[in-house]
Design a protein around this motif. Structure first.
Motif, PDB file in Angstrom:
ATOM      1  N   ALA A 128       0.853  -1.188   0.000  1.00  0.00           N
ATOM      2  CA  ALA A 128       0.000   0.000   0.000  1.00  0.00           C
ATOM      3  C   ALA A 128       0.885   1.232   0.000  1.00  0.00           C
ATOM      4  CB  ALA A 128      -0.915   0.005   1.221  1.00  0.00           C
ATOM      5  N   GLU A 129       0.497   2.220  -0.789  1.00  0.00           N
ATOM      6  CA  GLU A 129       1.285   3.453  -0.856  1.00  0.00           C
ATOM      7  C   GLU A 129       1.227   4.226   0.447  1.00  0.00           C
ATOM      8  OE1 GLU A 129       3.455   4.951  -2.981  1.00  0.00           O
ATOM      9  OE2 GLU A 129       3.454   2.941  -3.805  1.00  0.00           O
ATOM     10  N   CYS A 130       0.089   4.241   1.114  1.00  0.00           N
ATOM     11  CA  CYS A 130      -0.024   4.940   2.389  1.00  0.00           C
ATOM     12  C   CYS A 130      -1.248   4.421   3.117  1.00  0.00           C
ATOM     13  CB  CYS A 130      -0.127   6.452   2.195  1.00  0.00           C
ATOM     14  SG  CYS A 130      -0.212   7.353   3.765  1.00  0.00           S
ATOM     15  N   LEU A 131      -1.088   4.141   4.397  1.00  0.00           N
ATOM     16  CA  LEU A 131      -2.220   3.703   5.215  1.00  0.00           C
ATOM     17  C   LEU A 131      -2.609   4.762   6.239  1.00  0.00           C
ATOM     18  CD1 LEU A 131      -1.263  -0.047   5.673  1.00  0.00           C
ATOM     19  CD2 LEU A 131      -2.979   0.932   4.168  1.00  0.00           C
ATOM     20  N   ALA A 132      -2.067   5.989   6.075  1.00  0.00           N
ATOM     21  CA  ALA A 132      -2.485   7.146   6.882  1.00  0.00           C
ATOM     22  C   ALA A 132      -2.273   6.909   8.375  1.00  0.00           C
ATOM     23  CB  ALA A 132      -3.942   7.515   6.585  1.00  0.00           C
ATOM     24  N   ALA A 133      -1.150   6.320   8.737  1.00  0.00           N
ATOM     25  CA  ALA A 133      -0.867   6.068  10.153  1.00  0.00           C
ATOM     26  C   ALA A 133       0.633   6.179  10.403  1.00  0.00           C
ATOM     27  CB  ALA A 133      -1.389   4.699  10.561  1.00  0.00           C
ATOM     28  N   CYS A 134       1.224   7.286   9.965  1.00  0.00           N
ATOM     29  CA  CYS A 134       2.680   7.433  10.066  1.00  0.00           C
ATOM     30  C   CYS A 134       3.171   7.372  11.510  1.00  0.00           C
ATOM     31  CB  CYS A 134       3.125   8.762   9.436  1.00  0.00           C
ATOM     32  SG  CYS A 134       2.795   8.866   7.660  1.00  0.00           S
ATOM     33  N   ASP A 135       2.330   7.777  12.470  1.00  0.00           N
ATOM     34  CA  ASP A 135       2.770   7.755  13.863  1.00  0.00           C
ATOM     35  C   ASP A 135       2.794   6.346  14.427  1.00  0.00           C
ATOM     36  OD1 ASP A 135       0.057   7.822  13.485  1.00  0.00           O
ATOM     37  OD2 ASP A 135      -0.400   9.060  15.221  1.00  0.00           O
ATOM     38  N   TYR A 136       2.351   5.352  13.649  1.00  0.00           N
ATOM     39  CA  TYR A 136       2.394   3.963  14.091  1.00  0.00           C
ATOM     40  C   TYR A 136       3.313   3.115  13.205  1.00  0.00           C
ATOM     41  CZ  TYR A 136      -1.880   5.081  16.717  1.00  0.00           C
ATOM     42  OH  TYR A 136      -2.810   5.627  17.568  1.00  0.00           O
ATOM     43  N   ALA A 137       4.117   3.730  12.369  1.00  0.00           N
ATOM     44  CA  ALA A 137       4.911   3.001  11.376  1.00  0.00           C
ATOM     45  C   ALA A 137       5.892   2.033  12.047  1.00  0.00           C
ATOM     46  CB  ALA A 137       5.676   4.011  10.510  1.00  0.00           C
ATOM     47  N   PRO A 138       6.168   0.913  11.348  1.00  0.00           N
ATOM     48  CA  PRO A 138       5.560   0.407  10.108  1.00  0.00           C
ATOM     49  C   PRO A 138       4.183  -0.212  10.384  1.00  0.00           C
ATOM     50  CG  PRO A 138       7.764  -0.515  10.462  1.00  0.00           C
ATOM     51  CD  PRO A 138       7.325   0.089  11.755  1.00  0.00           C
ATOM     52  N   VAL A 139       3.283  -0.045   9.429  1.00  0.00           N
ATOM     53  CA  VAL A 139       1.894  -0.455   9.616  1.00  0.00           C
ATOM     54  C   VAL A 139       1.528  -1.546   8.617  1.00  0.00           C
ATOM     55  CG1 VAL A 139      -0.495   0.305   9.459  1.00  0.00           C
ATOM     56  CG2 VAL A 139       1.184   1.760  10.547  1.00  0.00           C
ATOM     57  N   VAL A 140       0.792  -2.542   9.116  1.00  0.00           N
ATOM     58  CA  VAL A 140       0.185  -3.574   8.286  1.00  0.00           C
ATOM     59  C   VAL A 140      -1.312  -3.553   8.590  1.00  0.00           C
ATOM     60  CG1 VAL A 140       0.020  -6.062   7.851  1.00  0.00           C
ATOM     61  CG2 VAL A 140       2.259  -5.017   8.276  1.00  0.00           C
ATOM     62  N   THR A 141      -2.144  -3.695   7.583  1.00  0.00           N
ATOM     63  CA  THR A 141      -3.578  -3.854   7.828  1.00  0.00           C
ATOM     64  C   THR A 141      -4.023  -5.213   7.306  1.00  0.00           C
ATOM     65  OG1 THR A 141      -4.295  -2.819   5.747  1.00  0.00           O
ATOM     66  CG2 THR A 141      -4.025  -1.382   7.672  1.00  0.00           C
ATOM     67  N   VAL A 142      -5.019  -5.754   7.976  1.00  0.00           N
ATOM     68  CA  VAL A 142      -5.683  -6.979   7.522  1.00  0.00           C
ATOM     69  C   VAL A 142      -7.157  -6.645   7.364  1.00  0.00           C
ATOM     70  CG1 VAL A 142      -6.216  -9.384   8.019  1.00  0.00           C
ATOM     71  CG2 VAL A 142      -4.022  -8.418   8.761  1.00  0.00           C
ATOM     72  N   ASP A 143      -7.644  -6.737   6.140  1.00  0.00           N
ATOM     73  CA  ASP A 143      -9.031  -6.361   5.850  1.00  0.00           C
ATOM     74  C   ASP A 143      -9.315  -4.955   6.376  1.00  0.00           C
ATOM     75  OD1 ASP A 143      -9.242  -8.992   4.897  1.00  0.00           O
ATOM     76  OD2 ASP A 143      -9.839  -9.720   6.877  1.00  0.00           O
ATOM     77  N   TYR A 144      -8.317  -4.074   6.229  1.00  0.00           N
ATOM     78  CA  TYR A 144      -8.385  -2.654   6.585  1.00  0.00           C
ATOM     79  C   TYR A 144      -8.405  -2.395   8.089  1.00  0.00           C
ATOM     80  CZ  TYR A 144      -9.645  -2.740   1.660  1.00  0.00           C
ATOM     81  OH  TYR A 144      -9.666  -3.001   0.313  1.00  0.00           O
ATOM     82  N   GLU A 145      -8.127  -3.395   8.905  1.00  0.00           N
ATOM     83  CA  GLU A 145      -7.963  -3.202  10.343  1.00  0.00           C
ATOM     84  C   GLU A 145      -6.466  -3.105  10.646  1.00  0.00           C
ATOM     85  OE1 GLU A 145     -10.406  -2.508  12.128  1.00  0.00           O
ATOM     86  OE2 GLU A 145     -12.134  -3.342  11.071  1.00  0.00           O
ATOM     87  N   PHE A 146      -6.098  -2.232  11.594  1.00  0.00           N
ATOM     88  CA  PHE A 146      -4.698  -1.868  11.784  1.00  0.00           C
ATOM     89  C   PHE A 146      -3.947  -2.789  12.742  1.00  0.00           C
ATOM     90  CE2 PHE A 146      -6.323   2.045  10.027  1.00  0.00           C
ATOM     91  CZ  PHE A 146      -5.258   2.513   9.269  1.00  0.00           C
ATOM     92  N   TYR A 147      -2.747  -3.132  12.319  1.00  0.00           N
ATOM     93  CA  TYR A 147      -1.754  -3.798  13.164  1.00  0.00           C
ATOM     94  C   TYR A 147      -0.521  -2.902  13.126  1.00  0.00           C
ATOM     95  CZ  TYR A 147      -4.929  -7.739  13.022  1.00  0.00           C
ATOM     96  OH  TYR A 147      -6.056  -8.530  13.148  1.00  0.00           O
ATOM     97  N   ASP A 148      -0.312  -2.180  14.213  1.00  0.00           N
ATOM     98  CA  ASP A 148       0.653  -1.078  14.226  1.00  0.00           C
ATOM     99  C   ASP A 148       2.048  -1.517  14.659  1.00  0.00           C
ATOM    100  OD1 ASP A 148      -1.440   0.761  13.621  1.00  0.00           O
ATOM    101  OD2 ASP A 148      -2.031   0.746  15.724  1.00  0.00           O
ATOM    102  N   GLN A 149       3.018  -0.680  14.266  1.00  0.00           N
ATOM    103  CA  GLN A 149       4.407  -0.811  14.713  1.00  0.00           C
ATOM    104  C   GLN A 149       4.898  -2.252  14.580  1.00  0.00           C
ATOM    105  OE1 GLN A 149       3.751   1.039  18.572  1.00  0.00           O
ATOM    106  NE2 GLN A 149       4.560   2.991  17.824  1.00  0.00           N
ATOM    107  N   GLN A 150       4.759  -2.759  13.375  1.00  0.00           N
ATOM    108  CA  GLN A 150       5.160  -4.132  13.089  1.00  0.00           C
ATOM    109  C   GLN A 150       6.651  -4.222  12.758  1.00  0.00           C
ATOM    110  OE1 GLN A 150       2.799  -7.060  12.892  1.00  0.00           O
ATOM    111  NE2 GLN A 150       1.969  -5.519  14.289  1.00  0.00           N
ATOM    112  N   ASP A 151       7.159  -5.427  12.833  1.00  0.00           N
ATOM    113  CA  ASP A 151       8.475  -5.732  12.289  1.00  0.00           C
ATOM    114  C   ASP A 151       8.355  -7.045  11.534  1.00  0.00           C
ATOM    115  OD1 ASP A 151       8.550  -7.814  14.206  1.00  0.00           O
ATOM    116  OD2 ASP A 151       9.616  -6.549  15.639  1.00  0.00           O
TER     117      ASP A 151
END
Length: 353
Positions: free
Chosen positions: A148-171
């Motif tokens: 995704a080009e941007c998920l609009a959650a820079c303060d939680y980067a890196p971000v992954v979404t599943v079915d548009y639900e957020f999983y924040d600060q991933q590695d």
């Protein structure tokens, strides 16, 4: 003309993707009369029927898992549009999928901040583990992976979404664990937001219908706990300090420019010999309790005098508020970088005219 990518005509129409359309799976759920009833319910929400196209495409995805050629024809028939018009919309927005989608859609932000903090490494690792690339689905139909080009959650980067639900600060490790759990049929709780369902379920929600079986389940999803995280730090601090935003003016009313100020800073006394505006400006500067507020008040002061950190122009201000030249200073506007200077003792030549 083709309604979706897959022909030169479609590529020319949409200007986007001319990759071939995959044949519909044999087990593709049909669009039933119930789907048609819900489509008409969507259409009734809008004064112009074609405005219902976006949620109707989500409705199609909630049944079939993607915008199929059948879905395009269905929307066109319901709205009185051509298949080319529907296809142009379906190929423009990335949330409308043009190939069968897995049970879960995993999106990895690879835009600047997420990428710098590891988003691209997450994408590469998941792609390697799953054996798929962008916009491809695993053989077991469990996961569709996309960047995704941007998920609009820079303060939680890196971000992954599943079915548009957020999983924040991933590695890499946490993202791998998340995807492994999804493939096992588990639904790990998102960092924030509603509990995870699946891609078809969230598509139904985007179409404007509840994806939950009853009101109690919907209420539980709304009230699901989630981490407040960095975005709400300011709100929490304001609550701890008892701070709040100034009240909003009522509809149809405008606040005076000095609303919220102490009366002693805006009420003229009539004893200073200054105009009310200047007296109030003096009071605002005097009342400022830090350098930033003082500088702001000074910049708004009508005199902008030396005592407010900015010198008066030579000659001061005339009655019209414009600069007047001091004695011996040439009048007029800008005269060029060499105006008034001499070169080797000579005065500049005068223009002919």
């Amino acid at each position: 003309m083709s309604a979706l990518p897959g022909s030169p005509e479609a590529a020319a129409t949409t200007g986007l993707d001319d990759s071939p359309v995959e044949p519909a799976p044999l087990d593709l759920p049909p669009l039933t009369e119930q789907t048609a009833l819900e489509a008409r319910e969507i259409i009734a929400r809008y004064p112009v029927a074609r405005s219902a196209l976006l949620p109707m495409l989500h409705l199609v995805q909630s049944v079939q898992g993607y915008v199929s050629p059948e879905g395009v024809a269905f929307c066109a028939a319901q709205l009185g549009l051509t298949k080319a018009e529907v296809g142009a919309v379906a190929t423009f927005y990335t949330m409308y999928k043009r190939r069968p989608t897995g049970r879960h859609l995993v999106s990895v932000c690879t835009n600047t901040l997420c990428s710098v903090l590891g988003g691209q490494r997450i994408m590469d690792a998941l792609s390697s583990d799953l054996g798929v690339h962008h916009d491809e689905t695993t053989a077991d139909g469990s996961i569709t992976l996309e960047h995704a080009e941007c998920l609009a959650a820079c303060d939680y980067a890196p971000v992954v979404t599943v079915d548009y639900e957020f999983y924040d600060q991933q590695d890499v490790d946490s993202a791998r664990e998340l995807v492994a759990a999804l493939r096992r049929g588990e639904k790990p709780a998102p960092t924030r937001g509603a509990p995870l369902t699946d891609f078809k379920g969230v598509s139904r929600q985007l179409a404007g219908f509840s994806q939950y079986p009853d009101a109690a389940a919907a209420a539980a999803a709304i009230d699901a706990p989630g981490a407040l995280g960095p975005t709400l730090v300011g709100l929490r601090l304001a609550d701890e300090r008892g701070e709040s935003a100034p009240p909003m003016p009522r509809s149809g009313q405008s606040e005076p420019a000095d609303a919220g100020e102490a009366r002693e800073t805006v009420r003229p006394s009539g004893e200073t010999g200054e105009t009310p505006g200047k007296e109030a400006a003096d009071a605002r500067v005097a009342a400022a309790d830090n350098p930033a507020e003082k500088a702001g008040a000074a910049q708004a002061h009508p005199d902008k005098g030396a005592e407010y950190g900015r010198g008066r122009p030579p000659g001061g201000l005339d009655q019209s508020g414009t600069d007047t030249p001091a004695a011996g200073e040439p009048a007029g506007g800008y005269q060029g970088p060499g105006a008034g200077r001499t070169v080797e003792g000579r005065t500049p030549p005068k223009r002919k005219g």
